[in-house]
Design a protein around this motif. Structure first.
Motif, short mmCIF file in Angstrom:
data_model
loop_
_atom_site.label_atom_id
_atom_site.label_comp_id
_atom_site.label_asym_id
_atom_site.label_seq_id
_atom_site.Cartn_x
_atom_site.Cartn_y
_atom_site.Cartn_z
N ARG A 1 16.04 -12.02 15.02
CA ARG A 1 15.14 -10.38 15.94
C ARG A 1 14.68 -9.92 14.74
N VAL A 2 14.54 -10.25 13.30
CA VAL A 2 14.57 -10.15 11.71
C VAL A 2 12.83 -10.20 11.70
N LEU A 3 12.93 -11.49 12.02
CA LEU A 3 12.00 -12.36 11.71
C LEU A 3 10.69 -12.10 13.05
N ARG A 4 11.67 -12.06 14.26
CA ARG A 4 10.40 -11.46 15.39
C ARG A 4 9.62 -9.95 14.74
N ILE A 5 10.21 -9.21 14.31
CA ILE A 5 10.00 -8.05 13.96
C ILE A 5 9.51 -7.03 13.07
N VAL A 6 10.04 -7.33 12.21
CA VAL A 6 9.55 -6.95 10.18
C VAL A 6 8.11 -7.69 9.82
N PRO A 7 8.39 -9.26 9.70
CA PRO A 7 6.69 -9.35 9.15
C PRO A 7 5.37 -8.50 9.71
N ALA A 8 5.28 -9.11 11.08
CA ALA A 8 4.15 -8.57 11.20
C ALA A 8 4.12 -7.07 10.98
N MET A 9 5.43 -6.07 11.00
CA MET A 9 5.08 -4.99 11.08
C MET A 9 4.65 -4.42 9.20
N TRP A 10 5.53 -5.43 8.46
CA TRP A 10 5.50 -5.16 7.48
C TRP A 10 3.72 -5.08 6.97
N VAL A 11 2.61 -6.75 7.49
CA VAL A 11 1.25 -6.46 7.55
C VAL A 11 1.12 -5.40 7.50
N SER A 12 1.33 -4.91 8.73
CA SER A 12 0.53 -3.72 9.69
C SER A 12 0.72 -2.28 8.28
N VAL A 13 1.97 -2.07 8.37
CA VAL A 13 2.54 -1.08 7.12
C VAL A 13 1.64 -0.93 5.84
N PHE A 14 1.34 -2.31 5.15
CA PHE A 14 0.51 -2.49 3.97
C PHE A 14 -1.19 -2.06 4.18
N VAL A 15 -2.35 -2.68 5.74
CA VAL A 15 -2.76 -2.03 5.79
C VAL A 15 -3.01 -1.10 6.17
N SER A 16 -1.63 -0.25 6.95
CA SER A 16 -1.93 1.67 6.79
C SER A 16 -1.86 2.21 5.58
N TYR A 17 -1.28 1.97 4.62
CA TYR A 17 -1.91 2.55 3.33
C TYR A 17 -2.63 2.53 2.76
N GLY A 18 -3.28 0.98 3.08
CA GLY A 18 -4.49 0.91 2.31
C GLY A 18 -5.90 2.17 2.84
N VAL A 19 -5.75 1.82 4.36
CA VAL A 19 -6.34 3.01 5.47
C VAL A 19 -5.83 4.30 5.07
N ALA A 20 -4.96 4.50 4.64
CA ALA A 20 -5.02 6.02 3.75
C ALA A 20 -5.17 6.32 2.53
N LEU A 21 -5.55 5.49 2.07
CA LEU A 21 -5.83 6.06 0.24
C LEU A 21 -7.10 5.63 0.99
N LEU A 22 -7.77 5.11 1.67
CA LEU A 22 -9.21 5.28 1.74
C LEU A 22 -9.56 6.24 2.73
N THR A 23 -8.66 6.93 3.02
CA THR A 23 -9.20 8.40 4.31
C THR A 23 -8.79 9.22 3.50
N GLY A 24 -7.56 9.13 3.36
CA GLY A 24 -7.12 10.15 3.27
C GLY A 24 -6.21 10.94 3.81
N SER A 25 -5.82 9.67 4.98
CA SER A 25 -4.83 10.62 6.10
C SER A 25 -3.60 9.16 6.40
N PRO A 26 -2.89 9.75 6.29
CA PRO A 26 -1.61 11.15 5.45
C PRO A 26 -2.57 11.17 4.25
N SER A 27 -2.98 12.30 4.03
CA SER A 27 -2.73 13.30 3.23
C SER A 27 -1.64 12.89 1.54
N ASN A 28 -0.74 12.75 2.03
CA ASN A 28 0.49 13.08 1.01
C ASN A 28 1.15 11.60 1.14
N ALA A 29 0.53 10.41 1.54
CA ALA A 29 0.54 8.75 0.89
C ALA A 29 0.86 9.00 0.12
N ASP A 30 2.18 7.64 -0.48
CA ASP A 30 1.86 7.42 -1.81
C ASP A 30 3.16 6.21 -1.33
#
Length: 401
Positions: free
Chosen positions: A104-133
């Motif tokens: 279950r962990v290997l089914r859920i976590v890897p793709a989720m983590w990749v998407s989270v890192f992508v979202s973090y890069g998008v947040a730094l680029l766009t400022g949304s959310p503004s408090n991303a750190d």
């Protein structure tokens, strides 16, 4: 129409193509709702105002493609599918649980983590959310936050429910119908009795366990009930689809469009509709009533549904940032005058990009880790069985004497 499929209680429990396709349609509904959510800060309920042509059209879109209701359907489908997986296990709960957790962990976590890192890069680029750190990133990676990527609130709940699900399965499948009903009522009561502030993800999953249990009940009794309904099941199915889309936004005593003020009542009211929809799909597998779910495009959506759900949000944020930020006065006037048309274009662009990204994620992230989970699961199960073997041998000797 007589159902000719093998009962779920038999030994022939295979892959449910229709369930995967239904998951794909639910993921598509989430994407549509998020794309058509922009530009409508105040979403009027149908009972408190006469909102006009475009808001009514917008309201109808949210009724047909209701993302919040679709997430609840995700949960009940998870309970059904995970129940089938555990039913196919021949080992005890003590041996099977570690292997189940690894898968279950290997089914859920890897793709989720990749998407989270992508979202973090998008947040730094766009400022949304503004408090991303970095702190928010770490909290999101470990299921403690979802503000970096809004749809992750449901993945956090999914993970919490998944970890305790084997115990729920063990109790549910070893008790009778009356005890199962008592468990179901208790889990429904937890929707209201669990004390916590809004969106406390540490225990929020406890309110959704009832949906996972409902999925278990579909696996045990759903086809029997559908058969008993006879010709009534098809009109009742269409009625369930209607209620499924309407309930989150047509609560007469609320003024909010999506019924955010007290989501507990929405959750409670959606349970029978989600239950009936899934029971019908399971009962009608291979029959004309579910022909749509066997179409090639629906099957494709089902395969990439998890990655589509994960990656459409960062794609939406960055597309909205580049297309709709710092608009010219002429473009701004078009957006204000024809918001639904602009949202339709936004949806077409977001879906196209998201499907490409989701396909890549499914092929290069999901599939390898699913297979790795199976390998590790078999290894963990073998180790657990080996460690328990002396105890089992001792028990056999005692019985022999």
């Amino acid at each position: 129409m007589q159902n000719t499929n093998v009962s779920l209680n038999s030994s022939q429990r295979g892959f449910f193509q229709e369930i995967e396709s239904l998951r794909g349609l639910a993921a598509l509904a989430v994407v549509i709702e998020h794309c058509f959510w922009f530009f409508f800060e105040a979403k009027p309920g149908i009972f408190n105002t006469y909102p006009g042509v475009q808001p009514i059209t917008h309201w109808l879109i949210h009724t047909v493609f209701n993302g919040r209701a679709s997430v609840l359907l995700f949960f009940i489908m998870s309970g059904f599918v995970l129940g089938l997986q555990l039913k196919n296990e021949t080992t005890s709960l003590l041996i099977g649980w570690p292997a189940y957790v690894v898968r279950r962990v290997l089914r859920i976590v890897p793709a989720m983590w990749v998407s989270v890192f992508v979202s973090y890069g998008v947040a730094l680029l766009t400022g949304s959310p503004s408090n991303a750190d970095i702190a928010m990133l770490v909290r999101t990676l470990f299921f403690w936050d979802f503000f970096l990527q809004a749809p992750l609130w449901s993945i956090n709940i999914e993970m919490g429910c998944s970890l305790v699900f084997p115990l729920l399965y063990f109790i549910s499948t070893r008790t009778g119908k009356i005890t199962n009903l008592a468990i179901f009522v208790l889990l429904m009561a937890m929707i209201f009795i669990v004390p916590m502030p809004p969106w406390d993800l540490r225990v929020e999953f406890m309110r959704s366990l009832v949906l996972f249990h409902a999925g278990l009940i579909v696996g045990e009794y759903g086809t029997t009930w559908m058969t008993a309904l006879g010709r009534l099941r098809r009109p009742l199915f269409w009625g369930a689809l209607l209620g499924f889309g309407l309930i989150p936004q047509l609560w007469i005593f609320q003024s909010t469009f999506m019924f955010y003020d007290d989501r507990r009542w929405t959750l409670l009211a959606e349970i029978p509709f989600c239950f009936f929809i899934l029971s019908y799909v399971v009962h009608e597998r291979g029959q004309p009533g579910t022909a749509l779910l066997r179409q090639a495009w629906a099957r494709y959506l089902g395969k990439v549904s998890y990655s589509l759900f994960l990656f459409h949000w960062p794609v939406l944020v960055i597309v909205q940032f580049y297309l709709l930020t710092d608009m010219s006065p002429a473009l701004s006037a078009i957006v204000q005058r024809y918001p639904l048309a602009v949202q339709g274009v936004l949806f077409a662009v977001v879906l196209s990009i998201s499907l490409v990204v989701a396909s890549a994620s499914y092929r290069w992230v999901e599939k390898p880790f699913i297979e790795l989970g199976r390998i590790f699961g078999r290894f963990v199960k073998a180790k657990s069985r080996k460690n328990l073997m002396p105890t089992e041998a001792g028990i056999s000797v005692v019985k022999a004497h």
